[in-house]
Design a protein around this motif. Structure first.
Motif, PDB file in Angstrom:
ATOM      1  N   GLY A 188       0.713  -1.331   0.138  1.00  0.00           N
ATOM      2  CA  GLY A 188      -0.400   0.043  -0.003  1.00  0.00           C
ATOM      3  C   GLY A 188       0.613   1.224  -0.574  1.00  0.00           C
ATOM      4  O   GLY A 188       2.130   1.541  -1.216  1.00  0.00           O
ATOM      5  N   ALA A 189       0.787   2.394   1.069  1.00  0.00           N
ATOM      6  CA  ALA A 189       1.693   3.469   1.147  1.00  0.00           C
ATOM      7  C   ALA A 189       2.820   2.953   2.179  1.00  0.00           C
ATOM      8  O   ALA A 189       3.525   3.872   1.792  1.00  0.00           O
ATOM      9  CB  ALA A 189       0.598   4.863   2.012  1.00  0.00           C
ATOM     10  N   ARG A 190       2.847   2.467   2.660  1.00  0.00           N
ATOM     11  CA  ARG A 190       4.246   1.396   3.154  1.00  0.00           C
ATOM     12  C   ARG A 190       5.023   1.098   3.054  1.00  0.00           C
ATOM     13  O   ARG A 190       4.827   0.485   1.785  1.00  0.00           O
ATOM     14  CB  ARG A 190       3.018   0.737   4.815  1.00  0.00           C
ATOM     15  CG  ARG A 190       2.448   1.813   4.807  1.00  0.00           C
ATOM     16  CD  ARG A 190       1.879   0.717   6.819  1.00  0.00           C
ATOM     17  NE  ARG A 190       0.410   1.494   7.061  1.00  0.00           N
ATOM     18  CZ  ARG A 190       0.398   1.917   8.201  1.00  0.00           C
ATOM     19  NH1 ARG A 190       2.340   3.141   8.724  1.00  0.00           N
ATOM     20  NH2 ARG A 190      -0.540   2.873   8.198  1.00  0.00           N
ATOM     21  N   PHE A 217       3.896   6.170   7.406  1.00  0.00           N
ATOM     22  CA  PHE A 217       3.070   6.344   5.808  1.00  0.00           C
ATOM     23  C   PHE A 217       4.514   7.093   4.799  1.00  0.00           C
ATOM     24  O   PHE A 217       4.423   7.455   4.114  1.00  0.00           O
ATOM     25  CB  PHE A 217       1.540   6.953   5.964  1.00  0.00           C
ATOM     26  CG  PHE A 217       1.538   7.673   4.970  1.00  0.00           C
ATOM     27  CD1 PHE A 217       0.638   7.099   3.226  1.00  0.00           C
ATOM     28  CD2 PHE A 217       1.523   8.808   4.614  1.00  0.00           C
ATOM     29  CE1 PHE A 217       0.287   7.657   2.544  1.00  0.00           C
ATOM     30  CE2 PHE A 217       1.223   9.393   3.244  1.00  0.00           C
ATOM     31  CZ  PHE A 217       0.580   9.209   2.462  1.00  0.00           C
ATOM     32  N   LEU A 218       4.431   8.214   6.330  1.00  0.00           N
ATOM     33  CA  LEU A 218       5.788   9.029   5.559  1.00  0.00           C
ATOM     34  C   LEU A 218       7.032   8.888   5.669  1.00  0.00           C
ATOM     35  O   LEU A 218       8.451   9.189   5.164  1.00  0.00           O
ATOM     36  CB  LEU A 218       6.107   9.929   6.335  1.00  0.00           C
ATOM     37  CG  LEU A 218       4.866  10.903   6.886  1.00  0.00           C
ATOM     38  CD1 LEU A 218       4.898  12.140   7.872  1.00  0.00           C
ATOM     39  CD2 LEU A 218       4.796  11.920   5.410  1.00  0.00           C
ATOM     40  N   GLY A 219       7.568   6.897   6.545  1.00  0.00           N
ATOM     41  CA  GLY A 219       9.000   6.345   6.360  1.00  0.00           C
ATOM     42  C   GLY A 219       9.793   7.225   6.807  1.00  0.00           C
ATOM     43  O   GLY A 219      10.906   6.330   6.969  1.00  0.00           O
ATOM     44  N   SER A 239      -1.379  -6.923  16.318  1.00  0.00           N
ATOM     45  CA  SER A 239      -1.728  -6.058  14.790  1.00  0.00           C
ATOM     46  C   SER A 239      -1.785  -6.467  13.360  1.00  0.00           C
ATOM     47  O   SER A 239      -0.736  -8.112  13.330  1.00  0.00           O
ATOM     48  CB  SER A 239      -1.475  -5.492  14.225  1.00  0.00           C
ATOM     49  OG  SER A 239       0.456  -5.475  14.091  1.00  0.00           O
ATOM     50  N   LYS A 240      -2.735  -6.286  12.463  1.00  0.00           N
ATOM     51  CA  LYS A 240      -2.550  -6.776  10.717  1.00  0.00           C
ATOM     52  C   LYS A 240      -1.283  -6.865  10.501  1.00  0.00           C
ATOM     53  O   LYS A 240      -1.145  -8.303   9.848  1.00  0.00           O
ATOM     54  CB  LYS A 240      -3.273  -6.414  10.413  1.00  0.00           C
ATOM     55  CG  LYS A 240      -4.094  -6.750   8.754  1.00  0.00           C
ATOM     56  CD  LYS A 240      -5.092  -6.271   7.551  1.00  0.00           C
ATOM     57  CE  LYS A 240      -4.951  -7.745   6.675  1.00  0.00           C
ATOM     58  NZ  LYS A 240      -5.748  -6.776   5.989  1.00  0.00           N
ATOM     59  N   SER A 241      -0.285  -6.217  10.825  1.00  0.00           N
ATOM     60  CA  SER A 241       0.969  -5.514  10.185  1.00  0.00           C
ATOM     61  C   SER A 241       1.807  -6.749  10.610  1.00  0.00           C
ATOM     62  O   SER A 241       2.926  -7.455  10.402  1.00  0.00           O
ATOM     63  CB  SER A 241       1.626  -4.868  10.472  1.00  0.00           C
ATOM     64  OG  SER A 241       1.348  -4.002  11.618  1.00  0.00           O
TER      65      SER A 241
END
Length: 396
Positions: A188-190, A217-219, A239-241
């Motif tokens: 995604g964005a990660r 998200f911002l890295g 968590s899902k991650s």
């Protein structure tokens, strides 16, 4: 009378045939030693039967701990435990560097008894002299106490893959011994980095999977996950991650979750002031104490907080400088040195802000050096260095 002579002649011929076979077999030192042992015990008559049983056991490679019958490696597998332990301890103490260290690994490949004795010798030695990398489990143990362990990181831009090698020579061009590999994925964005023991199998469902690194998200903020619990009673991330893959996709012996063991954060530079990146790391590190037993160490971990060492401005060069002691040759925003503000492996739990625990820097287009020491492990140091790759506009 003739019947008795015929019986005696057959017995003499049979006896001569047995002696002839024994003479032929004596050409092999291993079989000769076993035959002489049996003759001394008065077992000549059933020597052929026991010999065939021994050959079958050698072929199968199965010998119980209480038996003195050699395995496929010969009489070495039947050594007394005290003698076997002393031999492996001496090999472990003398072969402290690679590639000579491979002799210690070879001892663990002889049979199960030798593997157990080698593992015990390596674990005991690591209490007094940590940092020697022998088995894959050594990659998650603290580095050396006195001198940093020097490594190289090779980058493959095309495949977004990074390889960690143990430096065997001072040269930056020598590849060294492979330790770990990581691949960058977009989720995604990660961004995620999957870390593995196998350079060709970089997936979370692999048996070679050792952990992963996940960014926000911002890295600028990263979370480090370990595939194994850092201490007894540790719970996997909910968590899902933090989950790996579906339980049906991997072996039941392989944990299906990840265990959070640290975070790395880069500070924002909204005013765009001059200077390198600023970062802070919070890690759960294993503690090693020579006065404690190996069983106690499995239960004990401590928190270590690292921050980047502040560079100084060089008026003549007009740039920010750090002393890398010749281990970094190319100026880059990725270069950094970390010191400890909190280190529970030290007396009082206070870190020495003058001692560099991890330094990372560029020496070529796709070659970087990574030097680390206790309390960091090779796995943790590699993960921290991976966070430096990639553009961070809000931090530069």
């Amino acid at each position: 009378m003739s019947l008795r002579r015929s019986f005696l002649s057959r017995r003499i011929i049979h006896r001569s045939f047995t002696l002839s076979n024994s003479y032929k077999d004596s050409k092999s030192p291993e079989i000769a030693s076993v035959s002489s042992c049996r003759i001394n015990r008065g077992e000549e008559e059933n020597g052929c039967d026991t010999g065939s049983e021994q050959h079958q056991q050698q072929h199968d490679g199965v010998v119980s701990a209480g038996e003195s019958v050699p395995s496929e490696s010969g009489s070495w597998a039947g050594l007394l435990p005290e003698l076997l332990g002393e031999i492996i301890r001496r090999v472990e103490a003398s072969e402290d560097k690679w590639p000579q260290r491979q002799n210690v690994v070879a001892c663990g490949c002889v049979c199960k008894r030798w593997r157990d004795a080698t593992t015990e010798a390596v674990d005991n030695a690591s209490l007094h002299q940590p940092g020697n990398i022998t088995f894959p489990s050594s990659l998650k143990k603290p580095g050396p106490r006195d001198l940093p362990l020097q490594c190289l990181i090779k980058r493959d831009k095309k495949n977004a893959t990074f390889y960690l090698y143990l430096a065997l020579t001072p040269s930056f061009t020598d590849k060294g011994k492979f330790l770990l590999a990581a691949r960058r994925y977009r989720n995604g964005a990660r961004t995620e980095y999957i870390i593995s023991l196998d350079a060709d199998d970089l997936s979370q469902g692999s048996k070679a999977y050792v952990g992963k690194l996940r960014s926000d998200f911002l890295g600028t903020n990263f979370t480090l996950y370990d595939s194994q619990p850092p201490h007894s009673g540790a719970k996997p991330s909910s968590s899902k991650s933090g989950r790996r893959v579906a339980n049906k996709q991997i072996s039941p012996q392989v944990p299906s979750g990840n265990f959070e063991i640290g975070q790395v954060a880069y500070k924002f530079n909204l005013l765009k002031s001059r200077g390198p990146r600023r970062m802070i790391c919070s890690l759960t590190c294993p503690l090693s104490d020579p006065d404690k037993s190996q069983d106690d160490l499995k239960m004990k971990t401590g928190c270590t907080i690292l921050k980047n060492k502040a560079p100084r401005w060089h008026e003549h060069l007009e740039c920010w400088c750090l002393n890398f002691h010749g281990r970094v040759t190319v100026a880059s925003v990725k270069n950094f040195q970390l010191v400890a503000t909190v280190d529970q492996s030290q007396p009082g739990g206070k870190g020495d802000e003058e001692m560099v625990l991890l330094q990372f820097g560029k020496v070529g287009d796709d070659t970087f050096t990574m030097d680390f020491r206790r309390p960091l492990s090779a796995f943790q140091a590699f993960a921290i260095c991976l966070t430096s790759f990639g553009t961070k506009l809000a931090c530069e």
